[in-house]
Design an enzyme around this catalytic site. Structure first.
Site, mmCIF file in Angstrom:
data_model
loop_
_atom_site.group_PDB
_atom_site.id
_atom_site.type_symbol
_atom_site.label_atom_id
_atom_site.label_comp_id
_atom_site.label_asym_id
_atom_site.label_seq_id
_atom_site.Cartn_x
_atom_site.Cartn_y
_atom_site.Cartn_z
ATOM 1 N N HIS A 88 62.720 23.680 53.386
ATOM 2 C CA HIS A 88 61.949 23.767 54.718
ATOM 3 C C HIS A 88 60.613 24.176 54.647
ATOM 4 O O HIS A 88 60.106 25.164 55.262
ATOM 5 C CB HIS A 88 62.760 24.696 55.731
ATOM 6 C CG HIS A 88 64.020 24.304 56.134
ATOM 7 N ND1 HIS A 88 64.241 23.138 56.155
ATOM 8 C CD2 HIS A 88 65.195 24.844 56.481
ATOM 9 C CE1 HIS A 88 65.709 23.039 56.576
ATOM 10 N NE2 HIS A 88 66.167 24.011 56.847
ATOM 11 N N HIS B 113 64.888 23.160 64.411
ATOM 12 C CA HIS B 113 65.974 23.876 63.656
ATOM 13 C C HIS B 113 66.785 24.873 64.701
ATOM 14 O O HIS B 113 67.018 25.865 64.461
ATOM 15 C CB HIS B 113 65.312 24.688 62.425
ATOM 16 C CG HIS B 113 66.515 24.837 61.493
ATOM 17 N ND1 HIS B 113 67.814 25.425 61.736
ATOM 18 C CD2 HIS B 113 66.518 24.695 60.367
ATOM 19 C CE1 HIS B 113 68.568 25.458 60.554
ATOM 20 N NE2 HIS B 113 67.676 25.078 59.650
ATOM 21 N N GLU C 210 69.354 18.281 62.947
ATOM 22 C CA GLU C 210 67.888 18.223 62.406
ATOM 23 C C GLU C 210 67.506 16.636 62.155
ATOM 24 O O GLU C 210 67.920 16.185 60.890
ATOM 25 C CB GLU C 210 67.654 19.077 61.178
ATOM 26 C CG GLU C 210 68.107 20.611 61.349
ATOM 27 C CD GLU C 210 68.536 21.344 60.147
ATOM 28 O OE1 GLU C 210 67.735 21.193 59.126
ATOM 29 O OE2 GLU C 210 69.603 21.723 59.960
HETATM 30 C C1 GLA Z 1 69.220 23.397 56.792
HETATM 31 C C2 GLA Z 1 69.647 23.092 55.307
HETATM 32 C C3 GLA Z 1 70.836 24.444 55.203
HETATM 33 C C4 GLA Z 1 70.123 26.059 55.536
HETATM 34 C C5 GLA Z 1 69.716 26.044 57.075
HETATM 35 C C6 GLA Z 1 69.353 27.291 57.404
HETATM 36 O O1 GLA Z 1 70.361 23.131 57.716
HETATM 37 O O2 GLA Z 1 69.942 22.215 54.942
HETATM 38 O O3 GLA Z 1 71.328 24.431 53.892
HETATM 39 O O4 GLA Z 1 69.030 26.128 54.929
HETATM 40 O O5 GLA Z 1 68.732 24.793 57.369
HETATM 41 O O6 GLA Z 1 69.767 28.414 56.970
#
Ligand code: GLA
Length: 374
Positions: A126, A200, A339
């Site tokens: 991220h 997110h 996402e």
């Molecule tokens: C995304 C990632 C997950 C996790 C979340 C936040 O979905 O793929 O593995 O990191 O964000 O915790």
């Protein structure tokens, strides 16, 4: 011509009339990195309400009506900005410069290897340790013919978190009068770079803190997904969902198969995978990626996107140690994320749709979360 002018005048008046019913309120939310940040509450003509802050472009609250017109906040979050700064769950935030994981936290562009911040084992997740979710954006409120919202801007410096190029960003959040939360992303660069932005929010259509999301019914418009290795990096295979717990082509309860003896589910401790959307080849039109139905409240959500993939994350890392904005404990799987994105580790997977942005090009994409009842 006169007729056209007349029509325009009516339209302009109509927009004015509609805009008078849209409210945008601003109040202080605290200080981050020496800069004051604010909370903006936008309400549309139906009384749906969205609250966002210019810290990380975080959606802190989204109040949506159910089938009896009872409004509840359907996103997880905190009451104070410090909790957003201190925690790493990415609640409600804008994610970038590169959403999801980059394997080995490195990639090569124009023959040069770039090392980005490792913030999850050997990988970068991220956007690194101070991604776009952890910076203060400039914000300006607006109203237009579809609704009201905020325009956020930020300039990410050349070398920030290891990424090359100055990235100039604009993200607009619109709460439309059709009860949609619409996100439009724009970015340009002065050097070849990677750009893959996402959102997110953790949703619980029964209200935040109000039980787990296993009874929500989910449809994902993707007949393939990208299986992962033990560090959640795609193996490169685009695997058919047929006969697997990853088949959401027809609406199924999230919890129906989450505990099944499946290697991919075990690796990610639930769903935390990218689906390859069944969009027409080459099309960048808005495409229905997913639909979620919460049977008790009747609240439904469609997710539309121009992106090639969607990460469905079933809140596996929520462990009951967090207390949310209304004092309720966020336990295991109390929220889910959808996402929209390019596939994880795209910078290292030449066969995946590209995440490379070049000078002179504009990264431009849209995602819509649309709410209704049934
Ligand atoms: C995304 C990632 C997950 C996790 C979340 C936040 O979905 O793929 O593995 O990191 O964000 O915790």
């Amino acid at each position: 011509m006169a007729g056209e002018k007349g029509t325009m005048a009516i339209t302009t008046n109509r927009i004015k009339e509609i805009n008078e019913k849209i409210e945008i309120q601003k109040k202080p939310f605290g200080t981050v990195d020496g800069r004051s940040v604010d909370l903006y509450t936008v309400s549309n003509i139906n009384g749906m309400e969205m609250t966002v802050t210019n810290y990380g472009c975080i959606v802190t609250s989204l109040k949506v009506p159910d089938k009896n017109n009872i409004h509840k906040d359907v996103v997880l979050g905190y009451n104070d900005v410090k909790s957003y700064v201190d925690n790493n769950y990415y609640f409600g935030a804008a994610i970038g410069r590169c959403g999801n994981r980059i394997g080995g936290a490195k990639f090569t562009l124009e023959g040069k290897e770039y090392n980005v911040t490792k913030n999850e084992g050997p990988n970068s997740l991220h956007g690194g340790s101070k991604g776009f979710d952890k910076v203060v954006w400039d914000a300006e409120a607006f109203k237009n013919e579809t609704g009201g919202g905020l325009e956020f801007s930020y300039v990410s410096k050349d070398g920030e978190e290891g990424f090359p190029g100055t990235l100039t960003l604009k993200i607009t959040y619109t709460l439309t009068n059709n009860n949609e939360f619409r996100i439009d992303y724009f970015a340009t660069t002065d050097k070849q770079t990677i750009c893959n932005l996402t959102h997110h929010s953790y949703f619980n259509l029964n209200g935040e803190g109000n039980g787990d999301i296993l009874g929500h019914k989910l449809m994902i418009n993707g007949s393939r997904f990208t299986p992962v290795d033990s560090t959640l990096i795609p193996t490169g295979e685009l695997k058919s969902v047929e006969g697997t717990p990853f088949n959401f082509l027809k609406s199924v309860e999230i919890g129906a198969r989450i505990g099944s003896d499946d290697k991919q589910l075990k690796l990610a401790e639930g769903y935390d995978h990218n689906w390859v959307l069944d969009r027409p080849e080459g099309s960048k039109d808005l495409f229905l990626a997913a639909t979620v139905i919460e049977p008790e409240s009747g609240r439904c959500m469609d997710v539309l996107t121009r992106e090639p993939g969607v990460q469905f994350y079933s809140g596996n890392f929520l462990d009951g140690t967090l207390i949310g904005k209304s004092g309720r404990v966020y336990k295991h799987r109390y929220g889910f994320c959808l996402e929209t994105q390019a596939y994880p580790d795209s910078p290292n997977k030449p066969d995946f749709p590209t995440t490379v942005l070049k000078p002179g090009e504009t990264y431009k994409t849209t995602t819509v979360y649309r709410f209704y009842n049934r």
